[in-house]
Enzyme design. Structure first.
Site, short mmCIF file in Angstrom:
data_model
loop_
_atom_site.label_atom_id
_atom_site.label_comp_id
_atom_site.label_asym_id
_atom_site.label_seq_id
_atom_site.Cartn_x
_atom_site.Cartn_y
_atom_site.Cartn_z
N ASN A 8 11.20 19.27 -24.26
CA ASN A 8 9.74 19.38 -24.19
C ASN A 8 9.34 20.45 -25.20
O ASN A 8 9.50 21.64 -24.95
CB ASN A 8 9.34 19.78 -22.76
N ARG A 93 9.27 14.72 -24.37
CA ARG A 93 7.89 14.67 -23.89
C ARG A 93 6.98 14.54 -25.11
O ARG A 93 7.03 15.37 -26.02
CB ARG A 93 7.54 15.96 -23.15
N HIS A 181 -1.24 14.76 -18.78
CA HIS A 181 -0.40 15.17 -17.65
C HIS A 181 0.22 13.96 -16.95
O HIS A 181 0.59 14.04 -15.77
CB HIS A 181 -1.19 16.01 -16.62
N ARG A 241 -8.40 27.10 -22.10
CA ARG A 241 -9.25 26.00 -22.59
C ARG A 241 -10.49 25.86 -21.71
O ARG A 241 -10.43 26.12 -20.51
CB ARG A 241 -8.46 24.68 -22.60
N GLU A 379 8.21 17.18 -14.39
CA GLU A 379 7.99 16.29 -15.54
C GLU A 379 9.32 15.92 -16.20
O GLU A 379 9.51 14.80 -16.66
CB GLU A 379 7.07 16.98 -16.57
#
Ligand code: ADP
Length: 391
Positions: A8, A93, A181, A241, A379
């Site tokens: 990732n 990923r 996500h 963000r 994940e």
């Protein structure tokens, strides 16, 4: 033993994990993360869940280490020091699959070109994954490489759900709401039966609250709506963000305040969210520990926006049966879960406050109409599982 390497590659971090070829307990054999790339790279690693005190696989990480040099060092170290594990495939990923990739895909020279063509859709994320793919192709060309996308899970959404009300030609060009996500949501969808039993296919709202935050509405364990859209900026308040923002603000900043595109981009991605509002930190733990009123206000806004989006997604699903909290904040902050759930009594949400403090599994009260759960996400396990499918 043959293993799958999961990579990732983020903007300032490189996470890696080794998984067995046979589906195990979802836990990696060896895992680690190098954070602070480009500034002050640091490694933390675990072998079979236990922290490593030595610093393999990078004994001395140079200050100027890049994703490229770290991948090379990782492959060399695995071969010299962890030769009991032989990677046969790598699962990556990938943040963006655009309209081109709706499921995990084998990386070939052609698909690599397609992945590169998506860089303008995720300029801050996609290039780092591509560097990792190219570094592996260069240093270990025999390895099968698979790309797993954060956007794929949301491709079950209706056309309307994916559209902005902008001129049709732009929609057809791919300016749509992709959602992100997805690897986390896919993992949660896969374990819902363990937690919810015959309710797994009900109207479930998953709140992925980490540094990046989003929510996904699922029915039949498929995405029907999400709070993130074209970019990873839309939706909830995040660490740095902004989330929901009137597009007119951006025009104002450029036209009236004379900000450059780069300055606006930096502000929206790196200087807003919890950090921007509090002026203290992007880290929820630090804000919870602070008694400064601006820290409190940042948490209040985070929870308020979450509450608003729960109303929105509930409406899309024509009701709500279960809420799942996951990721760093969702799994660990009892305070945030309580602040989000407490005003949802009208929807039939009632927490068991003690269970919420314990923060595992079911945290709703027995007489709550809506079930509320904490489920840790994984994940990397999703990527390992998808990669296994190609072997
Ligand atoms: P990423 O999106 O980078 O994977 P994580 O899912 O690890 O992020 O989430 C990071 C966030 O989780 C940070 O805001 C951090 O403060 C928060 N967090 C982690 N542990 C706790 C805790 N015990 N209490 C409150 N917040 C926590």
């Amino acid at each position: 033993m043959d293993v799958i390497l999961v990579v990732n590659s983020g903007s300032s971090s490189l996470k890696f994990a080794l998984y067995p070829l046979t589906e195990g307990n979802g836990k990696p054999l060896l895992s680690g993360v190098v954070s602070g790339i480009g500034v002050n790279p640091k490694l933390s690693a675990k072998l079979a869940g236990k922290s490593l005190t030595v610093k393999p696989p990078f004994d001395n990480i140079a200050k100027e280490a890049t994703h490229d040099s770290l991948i090379k060092a990782l492959l060399e170290k695995l071969e010299s020091k962890y030769d009991q594990y032989q990677p046969v495939a790598v699962g990556h990923r990938m943040v963006h699959g655009g309209n081109l990739f709706t499921k995990p895909s084998k990386i070939t020279p052609e698909s690599l070109q397609q992945l590169k063509s998506l860089i303008p859709l995720a300029p801050l994320h996609q290039p780092h994954s591509i560097v990792a793919i190219e570094a592996i192709a260069k240093n270990a060309p025999e390895l099968l490489q698979i790309a797993c996308f954060d956007t794929s899970f949301h491709r079950t959404q209706s056309k309307i759900e994916q559209m902005f009300a902008i001129p049709r030609a732009l929609t057809e060009e791919g300016i749509i709401r992709y959602g992100f996500h997805g690897l986390s949501y896919e993992y949660i969808a896969s374990v819902l039966p363990e937690y919810l039993g015959d309710q797994a296919d009900s109207r479930v709202l998953v709140a992925h609250l980490g540094n990046g935050t989003s929510m996904c509405a699922m029915t039949d364990r498929k995405s029907v709506s999400s709070t993130m859209g074209f970019s990873t900026l839309e939706g909830l308040v995040m660490g740095t963000r902004c989330g929901l923002l009137d597009a007119g603000v951006i025009l104002h900043l450029i036209q009236e305040k004379g900000m450059s595109i780069d300055e606006v981009q930096k502000m929206l991605y790196h200087e807003s969210g919890l950090l921007g509002v509090s002026g203290i930190s992007s880290d929820m733990r630090e804000l919870e520990e602070s008694d400064h009123p601006d820290a409190k206000q940042a948490i209040d806004l985070f929870c308020h926006r979450a509450k608003e989006e729960i109303g929105n997604l509930t409406s899309v699903m024509n009701g709500l049966d279960n809420i799942i909290f996951t990721a760093g904040i969702g799994e660990n902050s009892a305070m945030v879960r309580e602040k989000i759930c407490e005003p949802l009594a009208w929807l039939g949400v009632k927490l068991d406050l003690q269970a919420n403090q314990n923060g595992e599994g079911k945290i709703s009260a027995e007489d709550s109409r809506v079930g509320v759960y904490v489920i840790p996400t994984n994940e990397e396990a999703t990527i390992a599982k998808s990669t296994r499918g190609f072997l």
